[in-house]
Design an enzyme around this catalytic site. Structure first.
Site, PDB file in Angstrom:
ATOM      1  N   ARG A 242       0.861  -1.181   0.000  1.00 31.27           N
ATOM      2  CA  ARG A 242       0.000   0.000   0.000  1.00 31.27           C
ATOM      3  C   ARG A 242       0.902   1.237   0.000  1.00 31.27           C
ATOM      4  O   ARG A 242       1.905   1.291   0.723  1.00 31.27           O
ATOM      5  CB  ARG A 242      -0.895   0.037   1.241  1.00 31.27           C
ATOM      6  CG  ARG A 242      -2.041  -0.979   1.235  1.00 31.27           C
ATOM      7  CD  ARG A 242      -3.081  -0.681   0.151  1.00 31.27           C
ATOM      8  NE  ARG A 242      -4.227  -1.569   0.203  1.00 31.27           N
ATOM      9  CZ  ARG A 242      -4.358  -2.703  -0.486  1.00 31.27           C
ATOM     10  NH1 ARG A 242      -3.390  -3.115  -1.297  1.00 31.27           N
ATOM     11  NH2 ARG A 242      -5.455  -3.417  -0.394  1.00 31.27           N
ATOM     12  N   GLU A 271      -4.525   7.031  -5.159  1.00 25.40           N
ATOM     13  CA  GLU A 271      -4.747   6.270  -6.396  1.00 25.40           C
ATOM     14  C   GLU A 271      -6.101   6.618  -6.983  1.00 25.40           C
ATOM     15  O   GLU A 271      -7.065   6.765  -6.213  1.00 25.40           O
ATOM     16  CB  GLU A 271      -4.679   4.762  -6.099  1.00 25.40           C
ATOM     17  CG  GLU A 271      -3.292   4.338  -5.640  1.00 25.40           C
ATOM     18  CD  GLU A 271      -3.205   2.844  -5.286  1.00 25.40           C
ATOM     19  OE1 GLU A 271      -4.211   2.128  -5.417  1.00 25.40           O
ATOM     20  OE2 GLU A 271      -2.124   2.411  -4.879  1.00 25.40           O
ATOM     21  N   HIS A 290      -1.545  -0.205  -9.707  1.00 24.89           N
ATOM     22  CA  HIS A 290      -2.071  -1.132  -8.691  1.00 24.89           C
ATOM     23  C   HIS A 290      -2.636  -2.403  -9.358  1.00 24.89           C
ATOM     24  O   HIS A 290      -3.838  -2.644  -9.349  1.00 24.89           O
ATOM     25  CB  HIS A 290      -3.153  -0.444  -7.829  1.00 24.89           C
ATOM     26  CG  HIS A 290      -3.417  -1.173  -6.534  1.00 24.89           C
ATOM     27  ND1 HIS A 290      -3.751  -0.529  -5.370  1.00 24.89           N
ATOM     28  CD2 HIS A 290      -3.408  -2.501  -6.228  1.00 24.89           C
ATOM     29  CE1 HIS A 290      -3.941  -1.429  -4.406  1.00 24.89           C
ATOM     30  NE2 HIS A 290      -3.722  -2.625  -4.902  1.00 24.89           N
TER      31      HIS A 290
END
Ligand code: DGY
Length: 328
Positions: A242, A271, A290
């Protein structure tokens, strides 16, 4: 069995949606799609179960869902959920550990390879027509095999990453995990190939450092200027966990003014990565959107597991994976 009200807050494969619809009354409303926002909030008022991911479910949102009994997250990470508020309300939280382990380890290892061997940069060199003579030493990469890999977080994904490194690439592996790991018992195939070390030792001794920790109050902002300063000159830093575990200004400073060779990043504090983030175009950064678990097979397996979790929970059966506390 009585039909219950389910709110699906991200797209599911049609066959998994059909499993839910066969037993329950389902509303599909993705709060990230502007014209679905009103339906999302309207169905919160009656929802007994929710399934989805990548959306912040905070205490205020939970307060608008008075009938909620279970949330089934299509993710292993649960940092989007207000855990204390869920516990206080007695709302069950399910997630999808296991099915994404190998895929996520593949992604992180790919980032290690890409950062060390400058794969994206050199692919662009070809694509943009700059390969007009043999490359010079300024474009050479750095070997991966034989380098020492430091893995921060030695849960399922950390262990799968260690297998790739130690068994496939002959890399000595150091790891740090907050709770004790019994290598002989938990990962016997890695016995003698991995060593548990203190966190600072890992930063000081590893050539390549990979973060595979969950995001929690204990890990938010864990890696900052002090930690980057401890790293070996020329080290590579990879984050597949993360973004908020890393202080991004400190990472940028280490790339621009420190001795970090490169960074491979699948995750960011915000994000999608904002257009004006200096990390987006930084020459030493390989950035991915991601994609840790983003393969057809694994995303399907996650959706299937999350659907089963929700159906089990709503029918009073034990789900396949109930989140029961932070593990690495
Ligand atoms: C996970 O499952 O937690 C992945 O990071 C996707 O969010």
């Amino acid at each position: 069995m009585t039909r219950q009200k389910i709110l699906v807050f991200r797209e599911l494969p049609p066959d998994q949606l059909a499993r839910l619809q066969a037993e329950h009354d389902v509303t599909v409303a993705n709060p990230r799609v502007p014209d679905q926002v009103p339906a999302f909030y309207a169905s919160l008022a009656t929802a007994e179960g929710m399934i989805g991911s990548s959306f912040q479910v905070d205490a205020a949102l939970l307060a608008s869902a008075p009938h909620l009994k279970v949330i089934s997250s299509v993710s292993v990470g649960v940092d989007n959920y207000a855990l204390a508020a869920l516990a206080e309300r007695g709302v069950m939280l399910c997630h999808t550990p296991g099915v994404l382990t190998e895929t996520t380890a593949d992604t992180i290892f790919a980032l290690i390879m890409a950062s060390s061997r400058r794969l994206v940069e050199l692919s662009n060199h070809v694509r943009e027509g700059r390969w007009t003579r043999n490359i010079d030493t300024d474009l050479f990469g750095w070997d991966v095999h034989g380098k020492t890999l430091g893995i921060l977080g030695f849960g399922r994904i950390g262990q799968a990453l260690a297998r790739r490194a130690a068994l496939g690439f002959g890399m000595p592996v150091l790891f740090h995990n907050r709770s004790a790991v019994n290598v002989a018992q938990d990962v016997p195939d890695l016995l003698g190939k991995v060593a548990s070390v203190a966190m600072d030792d890992l930063f000081q001794r590893a050539d390549i450092i990979a973060v595979v920790l969950p995001l929690s109050d204990a890990t938010r902002g864990l890696i900052g200027a002090r930690e980057f300063a401890l790293m070996k000159p020329g080290a590579i830093f990879v984050n597949g966990a993360r973004g908020a575990i890393v202080q991004e200004p400190a990472l940028l400073h280490a790339l621009n003014h420190g001795t970090l060779r490169a960074a491979g990043l699948d995750v960011f504090a915000t994000e999608p990565l904002p257009q004006n983030s200096p990390l987006r175009t930084h020459p030493k950064v390989t950035a991915l959107p991601h994609i840790g678990s983003a393969t057809h097979e694994t995303r399907y397996a996650m959706a299937e597991m999350a659907t089963s979790n929700l159906l089990h929970a709503l029918s009073g059966k034990v789900p396949l994976a109930v989140f029961s506390g932070q593990k690495e």
